[in-house]
Design a protein around this motif. Structure first.
Motif, short mmCIF file in Angstrom:
data_model
loop_
_atom_site.label_atom_id
_atom_site.label_comp_id
_atom_site.label_asym_id
_atom_site.label_seq_id
_atom_site.Cartn_x
_atom_site.Cartn_y
_atom_site.Cartn_z
N VAL A 1 -3.34 6.93 1.25
CA VAL A 1 -3.33 7.81 2.27
C VAL A 1 -2.17 8.94 2.36
O VAL A 1 -1.01 8.41 2.24
CB VAL A 1 -3.31 7.05 3.70
CG1 VAL A 1 -3.57 7.97 4.82
CG2 VAL A 1 -4.51 6.03 3.62
N THR A 2 -2.66 10.26 2.11
CA THR A 2 -1.63 11.28 2.60
C THR A 2 -1.61 11.60 3.89
O THR A 2 -2.54 11.39 4.74
CB THR A 2 -2.24 12.42 1.48
OG1 THR A 2 -3.41 12.99 2.44
CG2 THR A 2 -2.52 12.09 0.18
N GLY A 3 -0.46 12.05 4.44
CA GLY A 3 -0.04 12.32 5.58
C GLY A 3 0.14 10.84 6.40
O GLY A 3 -0.68 11.20 7.76
N ALA A 4 0.45 10.19 5.77
CA ALA A 4 0.31 8.44 6.40
C ALA A 4 1.26 8.47 7.62
O ALA A 4 1.20 7.48 8.35
CB ALA A 4 0.86 7.45 5.24
N GLY A 5 2.19 9.24 7.69
CA GLY A 5 3.12 9.18 8.96
C GLY A 5 2.52 10.07 10.02
O GLY A 5 3.16 9.90 11.29
N GLY A 6 1.36 10.89 10.09
CA GLY A 6 0.95 11.74 11.06
C GLY A 6 0.04 10.63 12.21
O GLY A 6 -0.30 9.55 11.57
N SER A 7 -0.53 11.45 13.14
CA SER A 7 -1.31 10.51 14.04
C SER A 7 -2.57 10.36 13.64
O SER A 7 -2.76 8.98 13.60
CB SER A 7 -1.55 11.79 15.24
OG SER A 7 -0.47 12.20 15.81
N ILE A 8 -3.52 11.08 12.87
CA ILE A 8 -4.40 10.41 12.18
C ILE A 8 -4.21 9.77 10.83
O ILE A 8 -4.79 8.55 10.66
CB ILE A 8 -5.54 11.71 11.68
CG1 ILE A 8 -5.73 12.50 12.94
CG2 ILE A 8 -6.61 11.47 11.08
CD1 ILE A 8 -6.60 11.71 14.02
N GLY A 9 -3.22 10.23 9.99
CA GLY A 9 -2.98 9.35 8.93
C GLY A 9 -2.44 7.83 9.26
O GLY A 9 -3.09 6.82 8.43
N SER A 10 -1.72 7.79 10.17
CA SER A 10 -1.21 6.48 10.49
C SER A 10 -2.22 5.49 11.18
O SER A 10 -2.31 4.30 10.69
CB SER A 10 0.10 6.45 11.47
OG SER A 10 -0.43 6.98 12.57
N GLU A 11 -3.01 6.09 11.92
CA GLU A 11 -4.33 5.26 12.45
C GLU A 11 -5.18 4.82 11.20
O GLU A 11 -5.83 3.75 11.09
CB GLU A 11 -4.87 6.04 13.44
CG GLU A 11 -6.10 5.31 14.09
CD GLU A 11 -5.70 4.00 14.95
OE1 GLU A 11 -6.53 3.11 15.21
OE2 GLU A 11 -4.62 3.92 15.09
N ILE A 12 -5.45 5.77 10.34
CA ILE A 12 -6.31 5.59 9.13
C ILE A 12 -5.91 4.11 8.54
O ILE A 12 -6.33 3.39 8.01
CB ILE A 12 -6.40 6.49 8.19
CG1 ILE A 12 -7.47 7.67 8.71
CG2 ILE A 12 -6.93 6.30 6.85
CD1 ILE A 12 -7.48 8.93 7.92
N CYS A 13 -4.39 4.13 8.36
CA CYS A 13 -3.57 3.14 7.65
C CYS A 13 -3.89 1.90 8.55
O CYS A 13 -4.28 0.77 7.69
CB CYS A 13 -2.19 3.51 7.40
SG CYS A 13 -1.85 4.72 6.46
N ARG A 14 -3.85 1.84 9.68
CA ARG A 14 -4.18 0.69 10.56
C ARG A 14 -5.41 0.00 10.52
O ARG A 14 -5.56 -1.01 10.55
CB ARG A 14 -3.67 1.29 11.90
CG ARG A 14 -2.14 1.47 12.32
CD ARG A 14 -2.25 1.60 13.93
NE ARG A 14 -0.86 2.15 14.00
CZ ARG A 14 -0.66 3.52 14.40
NH1 ARG A 14 -1.41 4.26 14.40
NH2 ARG A 14 0.70 4.03 14.55
N GLN A 15 -6.25 0.99 10.44
CA GLN A 15 -7.96 0.90 10.45
C GLN A 15 -8.23 0.15 8.92
O GLN A 15 -8.82 -0.99 8.95
CB GLN A 15 -8.64 1.82 10.61
CG GLN A 15 -8.39 2.69 11.95
CD GLN A 15 -9.25 1.90 12.95
OE1 GLN A 15 -10.34 1.11 12.71
NE2 GLN A 15 -9.15 2.27 14.23
#
Length: 608
Positions: free
Chosen positions: A280-294
């Motif tokens: 996941v690129t941009g993993a620290g952003g609002s969308i990226g971090s939620e993608i990581c959680r999901q």
């Protein structure tokens, strides 16, 4: 010492009340007092001893009687009943006769005297609370189990500033009844009248099983009152143990969307992601971090968190490692997507199966002022990651895009449209399936209007809105993230996926609702219109008219037709953009995004 003093006082009171109960029994049954009688003294002594024995066994003196309820009453009933029953055989053995009527009256007197003395503590406390003018008079919406639990919690907590005053509920059988001393005033539709009649200052919605449509209906009624409104957690959050029923929350703006949240096909997602290496690129952003959680819920073998900001990557890494521990190998990767060699190095080292590309500059006004940075991050960065993915034969590449890429009027929207062209073009150049996912504004994300509105309301206003007619499509961060993940499982390559987000919402209406649900009026906070900023549109679109495909791949997901890509214009842009001033670059970006590029034979160099 305080506990010992308390027990001593209660024991002394109970001994006196036993004497009083026996005396009352004698007067009622025998018509006289005979405390000089050995038999009567034996009854008193026996009752005192047996009562203390059972009281100790049932921890009666450890009860907090200021919060007494049915449970404490049952313990008291058991203690007194066992004490009286245990005296009957002892009395019979010592005197060879027993007057059962005497013991019945004594039992009744003990229940009345000891029970009354204990529950009077609760009554006095409630009277003090009712007279506490510092507490906010609170309306509870829903007189079911959750509503009763909220009232009980408010009555027990000394430090709360809320005082339950009245319920409203649509169950007519409960009307005019009292639950824990709080009356049920009427129907939910009569919230505004109830607020006026009972001088309500605060509202708690206590129906955790409500669906989105029903919640919105109640919210709209609450909005008319201009009172601060909170809600108990949803039923699934209670079941999963994320919250307890007394942890009521402020109303979230996403609850005002008036539609059910998007739920996607998790079986297909699990099959696609489980045991895979996911980047996941941009993993620290609002969308990226939620993608990581999901994604983490579907247990990939490795989850690569790629980002440029070390603090944000560290935060999401610690969060996921704490939750998933040894289940998933979580790897933080500090890297800049503008660094092509670094992207190739990451692909070579970790060999991801799936890439979710969420890294981007997304702030419209900022990108208008800094178009060169928008090109470097949104276009060149995407190109670097996509080409690295193709070279190392990643299975699928999912780019996070935006509705601002449709007929763009801004630099940010144009760069995202150009990035879509690159991704679609890459799909025909190798084994990797390349797709893009578009969605509208994300509620609660960094840079979105909601955090700004909340901050402005907290400071006393005014709330700033660009234009009274401006409207946007909205979705929640989890919804956006689910769509991105789902797109990876539906991809054949070259598609643009779009979420059906219902009807657009006026920004000014969102601001008004948030003000009212925060307990203020629009007159108190104020709304100031600042005018449309450079690059902004009054209305957003999700698909260009030429992109619309009749068939849907999911009840809530549209698929756009593949559009032509102006690769010649993009090549010209990448070769010359650093020689241009911002104004010229912005025009070129919009021309390419709208497929109207005219490439001069000799690039025009403009000194800045």
């Amino acid at each position: 010492m305080v506990y010992q003093r308390r027990v001593t006082v209660l024991v002394s009171i109970d001994v006196l009340l036993v004497f009083a109960a026996v005396a009352f029994g004698q007067l009622v049954v025998e018509g006289q007092l005979e405390f000089d009688s050995l038999a009567v003294l034996a009854i008193v002594a026996g009752l005192v001893c047996s009562y203390q024995l059972f009281a100790s066994r049932n921890h009666l003196y450890k009860k907090a009687w200021s919060f007494a309820s049915i449970g404490e009453l049952m313990v008291l009933f058991q203690t007194i009943t066992l004490s009286v029953i245990s005296m009957i055989p002892i009395h019979f053995i010592t005197t060879q006769q027993v007057n059962l009527r005497l013991y019945v009256v004594i039992w009744m007197a003990l229940m009345l005297l000891i029970g009354g003395s204990r529950f009077s503590i609760r009554v006095l406390r409630d009277m003090v609370l009712l007279q506490d003018k510092s507490k906010k008079r609170t309306l509870i919406v829903g007189a079911g189990d959750a509503g009763a639990m909220v009232v009980r919690q408010l009555q027990r907590e000394h430090d709360t500033d809320l005082q339950p005053v009245v319920f409203v509920d649509d169950d007519k059988r409960k009307h005019r009844l009292e639950i824990l001393g709080v009356p049920v005033g009427g129907n939910i539709a009569n919230i505004q009248e109830t607020v006026q009649d009972y001088d309500i200052e605060h509202i708690i919605i206590a129906i955790p099983s409500l669906n989105k449509k029903e919640i919105n209906k109640i919210y709209q009624a609450c909005l008319e009152t201009n009172k601060q409104t909170q809600i108990v957690p949803k039923i699934e959050e209670l079941i999963l143990g994320k919250f307890s029923v007394h942890q009521w929350q402020d109303v979230c703006p996403e609850d005002l969307l008036a539609r059910e949240p998007i739920e996607l096909a998790t079986d297909h997602i699990a099959e696609a992601i489980s045991d895979k290496v996911v980047l996941v690129t941009g993993a620290g952003g609002s969308i990226g971090s939620e993608i990581c959680r999901q994604i983490a819920n579907f247990t990939p073998s490795k989850l690569l968190l790629l980002g440029h900001g070390e603090n944000s990557i560290y935060t999401i890494e610690m969060e996921l490692k704490e939750k998933y521990k040894e289940l998933i190998h979580i790897i933080p990767v500090i890297a800049d997507i503008q660094d092509r060699e670094r992207m190739l190095q990451v692909m070579k080292q970790y060999k991801p199966d799936i890439i979710y590309h969420a890294a981007a500059h997304k702030h419209v006004p900022l990108m208008e002022e800094n178009p060169h940075e928008a090109v470097k991050n949104n276009i060149i960065g995407t190109k670097n990651v996509a080409e690295a993915a193709a070279q190392y034969e990643v299975e699928s590449f999912v780019m996070v895009s935006t509705d601002k890429a449709v007929n763009p009027t801004s630099v940010m929207g144009a760069t995202k449209r150009v990035a879509e062209m690159i991704v679609q073009n890459m799909n025909s150049r190798g084994k990797t399936k390349f797709v893009a996912v578009r969605f509208g504004n994300v509620l609660g994300s960094r840079g979105s209007v909601i955090p700004l509105f909340k901050k402005q309301i907290g400071k006393g206003g005014p709330v700033t809105v660009t234009h009274p007619e401006m409207e946007r499509y909205f979705m929640t961060i989890p919804e956006a993230s689910r769509l991105v993940i789902q797109a990876g499982t539906l991809a054949n390559g070259g598609e643009i996926f779009v979420l059906d987000m219902g009807k657009p919402v006026k920004i000014v209406d969102l601001a008004k609702n948030l003000i009212k649900l925060s307990g203020f009026t629009t007159e108190e906070i104020g709304i100031h219109f600042t005018g449309i900023r450079p690059g902004e549109k009054l209305y957003e679109e999700l698909l260009n008219a030429n992109e619309v495909h009749e068939e849907q791949v999911h009840p809530k997901i549209h698929i756009g037709k593949a559009m032509m890509q102006d690769m010649e214009g993009i090549a010209y842009l990448l070769a010359t953009f650093m020689t241009m001033d911002g104004h010229t670059l912005a025009h070129l970006l919009l021309d390419i995004a709208h497929h109207r590029t005219v490439i001069p034979q000799k690039p025009v160099v403009i000194n800045t």
